[in-house]
Design a protein around this motif. Sequence first.
Motif, PDB file in Angstrom:
ATOM      1  N   THR A  52      -5.839   7.517   5.811  1.00 37.85           N
ATOM      2  CA  THR A  52      -6.197   6.555   6.856  1.00 37.85           C
ATOM      3  C   THR A  52      -6.953   5.361   6.278  1.00 37.85           C
ATOM      4  N   ASN A  53      -6.516   4.172   6.681  1.00 39.02           N
ATOM      5  CA  ASN A  53      -7.216   2.921   6.345  1.00 39.02           C
ATOM      6  C   ASN A  53      -7.591   2.844   4.864  1.00 39.02           C
ATOM      7  N   PHE A  54      -6.581   2.996   4.002  1.00 40.03           N
ATOM      8  CA  PHE A  54      -6.807   2.881   2.564  1.00 40.03           C
ATOM      9  C   PHE A  54      -6.215   1.559   2.070  1.00 40.03           C
ATOM     10  N   SER A  55      -6.662   1.098   0.935  1.00 36.66           N
ATOM     11  CA  SER A  55      -6.104  -0.112   0.329  1.00 36.66           C
ATOM     12  C   SER A  55      -5.912   0.132  -1.159  1.00 36.66           C
ATOM     13  N   SER A  56      -4.966  -0.586  -1.730  1.00 34.40           N
ATOM     14  CA  SER A  56      -4.656  -0.469  -3.147  1.00 34.40           C
ATOM     15  C   SER A  56      -5.122  -1.722  -3.880  1.00 34.40           C
ATOM     16  N   ASP A  57      -5.248  -1.619  -5.196  1.00 31.35           N
ATOM     17  CA  ASP A  57      -5.590  -2.801  -5.992  1.00 31.35           C
ATOM     18  C   ASP A  57      -4.520  -3.879  -5.841  1.00 31.35           C
ATOM     19  N   ASN A  81       0.820  -1.213   0.000  1.00 27.63           N
ATOM     20  CA  ASN A  81       0.000   0.000   0.000  1.00 27.63           C
ATOM     21  C   ASN A  81       0.855   1.264   0.000  1.00 27.63           C
ATOM     22  N   ALA A  82       1.918   1.264   0.807  1.00 22.30           N
ATOM     23  CA  ALA A  82       2.744   2.469   0.911  1.00 22.30           C
ATOM     24  C   ALA A  82       3.461   2.765  -0.401  1.00 22.30           C
ATOM     25  N   VAL A  83       3.991   1.729  -1.037  1.00 22.83           N
ATOM     26  CA  VAL A  83       4.699   1.943  -2.307  1.00 22.83           C
ATOM     27  C   VAL A  83       3.725   2.360  -3.400  1.00 22.83           C
ATOM     28  N   ASP A  84       2.548   1.766  -3.423  1.00 23.78           N
ATOM     29  CA  ASP A  84       1.527   2.185  -4.383  1.00 23.78           C
ATOM     30  C   ASP A  84       1.208   3.674  -4.211  1.00 23.78           C
ATOM     31  N   TYR A  85       1.042   4.104  -2.968  1.00 25.09           N
ATOM     32  CA  TYR A  85       0.760   5.515  -2.698  1.00 25.09           C
ATOM     33  C   TYR A  85       1.923   6.388  -3.171  1.00 25.09           C
ATOM     34  N   TYR A  86       3.144   5.957  -2.870  1.00 22.63           N
ATOM     35  CA  TYR A  86       4.327   6.726  -3.271  1.00 22.63           C
ATOM     36  C   TYR A  86       4.376   6.910  -4.786  1.00 22.63           C
ATOM     37  N   LEU A  87       4.175   5.835  -5.526  1.00 19.46           N
ATOM     38  CA  LEU A  87       4.264   5.922  -6.982  1.00 19.46           C
ATOM     39  C   LEU A  87       3.179   6.817  -7.570  1.00 19.46           C
ATOM     40  N   ARG A  88       2.022   6.802  -6.936  1.00 23.70           N
ATOM     41  CA  ARG A  88       0.919   7.637  -7.428  1.00 23.70           C
ATOM     42  C   ARG A  88       1.101   9.116  -7.109  1.00 23.70           C
ATOM     43  N   ARG A 111      -9.281 -17.985   6.153  1.00 27.12           N
ATOM     44  CA  ARG A 111      -9.042 -16.663   6.741  1.00 27.12           C
ATOM     45  C   ARG A 111      -8.727 -15.627   5.659  1.00 27.12           C
ATOM     46  N   ASP A 112      -9.186 -14.416   5.900  1.00 34.43           N
ATOM     47  CA  ASP A 112      -8.915 -13.320   4.969  1.00 34.43           C
ATOM     48  C   ASP A 112      -8.592 -12.074   5.789  1.00 34.43           C
ATOM     49  N   PRO A 113      -7.299 -11.691   5.880  1.00 34.42           N
ATOM     50  CA  PRO A 113      -6.932 -10.524   6.681  1.00 34.42           C
ATOM     51  C   PRO A 113      -7.284  -9.229   5.983  1.00 34.42           C
ATOM     52  N   PRO A 114      -7.298  -8.141   6.726  1.00 26.05           N
ATOM     53  CA  PRO A 114      -7.595  -6.839   6.109  1.00 26.05           C
ATOM     54  C   PRO A 114      -6.472  -6.400   5.172  1.00 26.05           C
ATOM     55  N   ARG A 115      -6.825  -5.560   4.225  1.00 26.71           N
ATOM     56  CA  ARG A 115      -5.851  -5.027   3.271  1.00 26.71           C
ATOM     57  C   ARG A 115      -5.619  -3.530   3.473  1.00 26.71           C
ATOM     58  N   GLN A 116      -6.165  -2.940   4.528  1.00 28.55           N
ATOM     59  CA  GLN A 116      -6.047  -1.505   4.739  1.00 28.55           C
ATOM     60  C   GLN A 116      -4.742  -1.145   5.448  1.00 28.55           C
ATOM     61  N   SER A 117      -4.243   0.024   5.139  1.00 31.42           N
ATOM     62  CA  SER A 117      -3.093   0.600   5.834  1.00 31.42           C
ATOM     63  C   SER A 117      -3.331   2.090   6.036  1.00 31.42           C
ATOM     64  N   THR A 118      -2.606   2.668   6.979  1.00 29.81           N
ATOM     65  CA  THR A 118      -2.606   4.114   7.182  1.00 29.81           C
ATOM     66  C   THR A 118      -1.187   4.619   6.980  1.00 29.81           C
ATOM     67  N   LEU A 119      -1.054   5.674   6.204  1.00 26.84           N
ATOM     68  CA  LEU A 119       0.262   6.255   5.937  1.00 26.84           C
ATOM     69  C   LEU A 119       0.397   7.546   6.749  1.00 26.84           C
ATOM     70  N   GLU A 174      -5.059  -5.713  -2.609  1.00 32.05           N
ATOM     71  CA  GLU A 174      -6.230  -6.587  -2.714  1.00 32.05           C
ATOM     72  C   GLU A 174      -5.884  -7.857  -3.486  1.00 32.05           C
ATOM     73  N   ALA A 175      -4.897  -7.762  -4.381  1.00 32.91           N
ATOM     74  CA  ALA A 175      -4.530  -8.921  -5.194  1.00 32.91           C
ATOM     75  C   ALA A 175      -3.586  -9.867  -4.472  1.00 32.91           C
ATOM     76  N   TYR A 176      -3.008  -9.434  -3.355  1.00 31.49           N
ATOM     77  CA  TYR A 176      -2.025 -10.269  -2.659  1.00 31.49           C
ATOM     78  C   TYR A 176      -2.696 -11.505  -2.074  1.00 31.49           C
ATOM     79  N   GLN A 177      -2.119 -12.654  -2.357  1.00 36.20           N
ATOM     80  CA  GLN A 177      -2.671 -13.927  -1.884  1.00 36.20           C
ATOM     81  C   GLN A 177      -1.847 -14.470  -0.722  1.00 36.20           C
ATOM     82  N   PHE A 178      -2.525 -15.110   0.224  1.00 36.11           N
ATOM     83  CA  PHE A 178      -1.874 -15.675   1.400  1.00 36.11           C
ATOM     84  C   PHE A 178      -1.820 -17.192   1.252  1.00 36.11           C
TER      85      PHE A 178
END
Length: 422
Positions: free
Chosen positions: A409-414, A173-180, A385-393, A417-421
């Motif tokens: 606050t509590n944003f998620s990136s595509d 999420n943080a890197v996605d935000y940075y690139l955008r 199980r499915d953990p949350p995908r949100q982060s706060t920067l 959302e695509a990351y698989q566990f």
Amino acid sequence: MSTGGRWRAALLAVLALVAVLALAACGRDDDDGGGGDGDIATAPGFDGKTIRLGVITPRSGPVAVIGNPLTNGNRVWFEHINEDEGGIAGKYKVELVERDSRYDPATAVQQYNRIKDDVTMFVQVLGTPIINAVLPQLRRDNIVAGPATLDSEWVREQQLAPVGGPYQVQVINAVDYYLRHEGKDNTICAIIQDDPYGEAGLEGLEFASEQLDFEIATVARYRVGDEDVTAQIGQLRQANCDAVVFVGLPEDAGTVLGTAARAQFAPRWIAQSPAWVAALGQSPLAKYLEQTLWVVAEGPEWGDESVPGMAQMMEHVEKFAPDQQPDYYFTFGYTQAKLVSAILEKAVELGDLSREGIIEAMNNLGTFQTDGLGGDYQYGPPEDRDPPRQSTLYRVDADAPFGLKAIETNFSSDAAEAYQFD
């Protein structure tokens, strides 16, 4: 003494004071209460009246600046449960059995063996290397533990009850935000703690590079406690890094960032959540950090009572820990205890507080809701199980609670959302 040495010495002095004050504020709740009408069979850690829960955390040493506030968060939630709710299911009081790991795997294993027969489960075991050391015995003993670490490896592990968005998600999420927001063609690098915790952050960066179509220019590694990281900073500078993902702990953050500041190397630093403590924002590095550092974590700013979970937590802090300073490790510990409380409530509903009963309860929990303290976590058997995908920067702001001001606050990136566990 060099400028870098003065920065490190000043930071260590502040961290040591914080740890001492936090430890002095700690005290085990010895009121095991009463209650219980004998309708559930006794089990390890449960005598028919009181549920005893283990805590293995660093209460001394450099990582105590994380362990102590996190444990205080555990304590405050269960003080609320005991005093305001009458205990789990309104009748079973909770007692915490706390032991100091010193953030050392061998010590943690010793402490685990000393209390494992006296607890129903572990509300907290802090640290990726600590979990890796204890996990084989958790499996052998069929005990569930709450990992105070966010590695994605824990999602599918039956003996663990994780909470929060994994480290991999934080970095994505943080890197996605940075690139955008700061340039999609910029050069991205990493410097990581050379252990499984560091590798977890790197996994997130590698996934982001695939999803967002960029190359990782270089990855520097250091060992916990290294006092000289000049070579690693030189490696990053030589790669012309515009942004550097930092995966480490607070003491090493002072060393790494202090060395970079002395070398006048000022990329956009993106730090995974366990790298930060408020003392960094009060250190001689403060101005440099305000200009260069983002921290990625989860949940709202401390005291944001527009969030129901935070409003409730603030009430409990005022009642049970009025001297508690703003600290997102406290919030994590409070949320973690809230999850364990939900598991215990389900176990009582199912009529079984044995170790098998705890697993059955966890696998039938459904969605654990944080009321905005983070993302909700879908529970069930580990494979579901499915953990949350949100982060706060956050950015560094000395005037903000815990020295951090939320950027988003509590944003998620595509990509997250695509990351698989697995």
